[in-house]
Motif scaffolding. Structure first.
Motif, mmCIF file in Angstrom:
data_model
loop_
_atom_site.group_PDB
_atom_site.id
_atom_site.type_symbol
_atom_site.label_atom_id
_atom_site.label_comp_id
_atom_site.label_asym_id
_atom_site.label_seq_id
_atom_site.Cartn_x
_atom_site.Cartn_y
_atom_site.Cartn_z
ATOM 1 N N ILE A 234 82.257 12.518 34.136
ATOM 2 C CA ILE A 234 82.543 11.968 32.816
ATOM 3 C C ILE A 234 83.732 12.710 32.233
ATOM 4 O O ILE A 234 83.687 13.930 32.056
ATOM 5 N N ASP A 235 84.788 11.979 31.987
ATOM 6 C CA ASP A 235 86.003 12.546 31.396
ATOM 7 C C ASP A 235 85.955 12.254 29.899
ATOM 8 O O ASP A 235 86.162 11.116 29.465
ATOM 9 N N LYS A 236 85.679 13.277 29.114
ATOM 10 C CA LYS A 236 85.542 13.067 27.675
ATOM 11 C C LYS A 236 86.871 12.692 27.029
ATOM 12 O O LYS A 236 86.897 11.900 26.082
ATOM 13 N N THR A 237 87.954 13.261 27.516
ATOM 14 C CA THR A 237 89.266 12.945 26.941
ATOM 15 C C THR A 237 89.619 11.476 27.151
ATOM 16 O O THR A 237 90.166 10.822 26.263
ATOM 17 N N ALA A 238 89.292 10.956 28.326
ATOM 18 C CA ALA A 238 89.563 9.548 28.635
ATOM 19 C C ALA A 238 88.433 8.635 28.178
ATOM 20 O O ALA A 238 88.554 7.416 28.233
ATOM 21 N N ALA A 239 87.306 9.228 27.743
ATOM 22 C CA ALA A 239 86.116 8.469 27.333
ATOM 23 C C ALA A 239 85.705 7.494 28.425
ATOM 24 O O ALA A 239 85.496 6.300 28.184
ATOM 25 N N ARG A 240 85.580 8.044 29.640
ATOM 26 C CA ARG A 240 85.284 7.175 30.786
ATOM 27 C C ARG A 240 84.349 7.857 31.772
ATOM 28 O O ARG A 240 84.411 9.080 31.968
ATOM 29 N N LEU A 241 83.495 7.039 32.370
ATOM 30 C CA LEU A 241 82.546 7.479 33.391
ATOM 31 C C LEU A 241 83.032 6.989 34.748
ATOM 32 O O LEU A 241 83.391 5.821 34.897
ATOM 33 N N TYR A 242 83.049 7.891 35.734
ATOM 34 C CA TYR A 242 83.429 7.553 37.099
ATOM 35 C C TYR A 242 82.265 7.862 38.028
ATOM 36 O O TYR A 242 81.677 8.946 37.951
ATOM 37 N N LEU A 243 81.949 6.946 38.904
ATOM 38 C CA LEU A 243 80.924 7.163 39.912
ATOM 39 C C LEU A 243 81.592 7.332 41.277
ATOM 40 O O LEU A 243 82.530 6.607 41.612
ATOM 41 N N PHE A 244 81.084 8.306 42.033
ATOM 42 C CA PHE A 244 81.632 8.614 43.349
ATOM 43 C C PHE A 244 80.526 8.569 44.396
ATOM 44 O O PHE A 244 79.354 8.870 44.095
ATOM 45 N N ASP A 245 80.905 8.228 45.627
ATOM 46 C CA ASP A 245 79.937 8.316 46.706
ATOM 47 C C ASP A 245 79.864 9.748 47.205
ATOM 48 O O ASP A 245 80.544 10.640 46.681
ATOM 49 N N ARG A 246 79.065 10.000 48.192
ATOM 50 C CA ARG A 246 78.820 11.359 48.678
ATOM 51 C C ARG A 246 80.073 12.035 49.207
ATOM 52 O O ARG A 246 80.168 13.263 49.221
ATOM 53 N N ASP A 247 81.076 11.231 49.609
ATOM 54 C CA ASP A 247 82.319 11.779 50.161
ATOM 55 C C ASP A 247 83.438 11.868 49.140
ATOM 56 O O ASP A 247 84.581 12.162 49.489
ATOM 57 N N GLY A 248 83.129 11.605 47.891
ATOM 58 C CA GLY A 248 84.136 11.737 46.843
ATOM 59 C C GLY A 248 85.014 10.525 46.655
ATOM 60 O O GLY A 248 86.084 10.623 46.050
ATOM 61 N N ARG A 249 84.583 9.374 47.158
ATOM 62 C CA ARG A 249 85.338 8.141 46.937
ATOM 63 C C ARG A 249 84.780 7.442 45.701
ATOM 64 O O ARG A 249 83.569 7.228 45.614
ATOM 65 N N MET A 250 85.658 7.067 44.784
ATOM 66 C CA MET A 250 85.192 6.414 43.575
ATOM 67 C C MET A 250 84.655 5.025 43.895
ATOM 68 O O MET A 250 85.275 4.256 44.624
ATOM 69 N N THR A 251 83.502 4.704 43.341
ATOM 70 C CA THR A 251 82.879 3.408 43.584
ATOM 71 C C THR A 251 82.901 2.497 42.361
ATOM 72 O O THR A 251 82.852 1.272 42.502
ATOM 73 N N ALA A 252 82.953 3.062 41.169
ATOM 74 C CA ALA A 252 82.955 2.251 39.949
ATOM 75 C C ALA A 252 83.307 3.134 38.767
ATOM 76 O O ALA A 252 83.160 4.358 38.824
ATOM 77 N N SER A 253 83.769 2.512 37.692
ATOM 78 C CA SER A 253 84.049 3.267 36.470
ATOM 79 C C SER A 253 83.875 2.373 35.260
ATOM 80 O O SER A 253 83.905 1.144 35.362
ATOM 81 N N SER A 254 83.674 3.010 34.114
ATOM 82 C CA SER A 254 83.444 2.255 32.887
ATOM 83 C C SER A 254 83.805 3.102 31.682
ATOM 84 O O SER A 254 83.645 4.325 31.704
ATOM 85 N N PRO A 255 84.265 2.483 30.603
ATOM 86 C CA PRO A 255 84.396 3.221 29.341
ATOM 87 C C PRO A 255 83.021 3.597 28.826
ATOM 88 O O PRO A 255 82.019 2.915 29.120
ATOM 89 N N VAL A 256 82.934 4.680 28.084
ATOM 90 C CA VAL A 256 81.668 5.124 27.501
ATOM 91 C C VAL A 256 81.906 5.622 26.082
ATOM 92 O O VAL A 256 83.039 5.914 25.693
ATOM 93 N N LEU A 257 80.821 5.718 25.331
ATOM 94 C CA LEU A 257 80.850 6.351 24.022
ATOM 95 C C LEU A 257 80.253 7.740 24.154
ATOM 96 O O LEU A 257 79.322 7.953 24.942
ATOM 97 N N LEU A 258 80.780 8.682 23.373
ATOM 98 C CA LEU A 258 80.393 10.092 23.498
ATOM 99 C C LEU A 258 80.071 10.692 22.130
ATOM 100 O O LEU A 258 80.168 10.019 21.101
ATOM 101 N N GLY A 259 79.702 11.981 22.147
ATOM 102 C CA GLY A 259 79.364 12.675 20.922
ATOM 103 C C GLY A 259 80.485 12.646 19.896
ATOM 104 O O GLY A 259 81.663 12.781 20.238
#
Length: 213
Positions: free
Chosen positions: A59-84
Motif C-alpha cells: 500500500i503506497d500511502k502517497t499514491a493512495a493505491r493498493l498493489y497486489l503481487f504474486d509470490r514472485d513479486g509480479r504485480m497482479t492487480a491494483s486499485s485506488p484506496v482511501l486511507l487515514g
C-alpha cells in the motif's frame, strides 16, 4: 431494507459517473506496473524472502493505491484506496481499544510497516481483512453510508489529496475487494506492506537496505 429516493437527477448522475470511473480505475491492467517505491519494496521483499513465498500487498500511502503481487513479486492487480485522515506512520498507543468517537482527527493514521494479515469479522458482522488487529486497522470494502463524505467520489477522482478520510483503515472498492483482496488474504500469514510517508523505505524496512534495491 429501507430505501430513500435520490435527492435529484444531478446527484444520481454524479454517483453513477463516480461508480463507473471507480470501476475503470480499479481494473488497472497489471502490465501498467506499480510506481518505483512499491516496486522497490516488492522486489526487496521477495529477494529477502520476507514474503515467505506467498502473495502479498503493498500500500503506497502517497499514491493512495493498493498493489497486489504474486509470490514472485509480479504485480497482479491494483486499485485506488482511501486511507487515514492524518498523515503519519504510527498508530497512537492503545487506539484500538478506544471508541471511534474519542479518536481525534490528528490520530487517524494508517500505520506503516509489515503486517501479517488475516481474515476476520468486524463488530457489524462484515467480513474484513485485519492488517493490525491491536490498532483496529483493517482492509475492507468502502462504505458510503455517510453521503457527505463522498467516499466513492474520492476514490474515483484523479487526485490523491482527497483520499485521506478514514480513521486509519484501508477502504477498498467493493468489486476489487471481492475479486482480489478477499481471495488473496483468505489464508492467514500473508504480508501487507504499508509504505511510510514520513521517512524512507530503508528506515522502516531493514530488508530493503540489505537487498541493495
Amino acid at each position: 431494507m429501507k430505501r430513500t429516493p435520490p435527492s435529484g437527477g444531478a446527484s444520481l448522475r454524479g454517483a453513477v459517473l463516480a461508480a463507473a470511473c471507480l470501476a475503470c480505475a480499479a481494473q488497472q491492467p497489471a502490465s501498467a506496473g506499480p510506481p518505483p517505491p512499491a516496486e522497490r519494496l516488492a522486489q526487496a521483499a521477495v529477494a529477502a524472502g520476507d514474503n515467505q513465498s506467498q502473495p502479498f500487498a503493498v500500500i503506497d500511502k502517497t499514491a493512495a493505491r493498493l498493489y497486489l503481487f504474486d509470490r514472485d513479486g509480479r504485480m497482479t492487480a491494483s486499485s485506488p484506496v482511501l486511507l487515514g485522515l492524518a498523515r503519519g506512520d504510527d498508530s497512537v498507543p492503545g487506539i484500538g481499544s478506544r471508541p471511534m468517537a474519542d479518536i481525534r482527527a490528528e490520530e487517524r493514521t494508517t500505520p506503516a510497516g509489515r503486517f501479517d494479515a488475516e481474515p476476520g469479522i468486524n463488530t457489524s458482522g462484515e467480513d474484513i481483512t485485519w492488517v493490525d488487529y491491536d490498532a483496529a486497522i483493517s482492509m475492507h470494502r468502502v462504505r458510503a453510508n455517510n453521503k457527505s463524505e463522498r467516499r466513492l467520489q474520492r476514490l474515483a477522482s484523479a487526485t490523491t489529496s482527497d483520499n485521506r478520510i478514514s480513521y486509519g483503515c484501508i477502504n477498498v472498492p467493493a468489486v476489487f475487494y471481492d475479486a482480489h483482496v478477499k481471495p488473496t488474504f483468505a489464508s492467514r500469514g500473508r504480508a501487507v506492506y504499508v509504505l511510510p510517508e514520513m521517512t524512507t523505505l530503508e528506515a522502516r524496512f531493514p530488508f530493503a537496505r540489505k537487498s541493495g534495491n
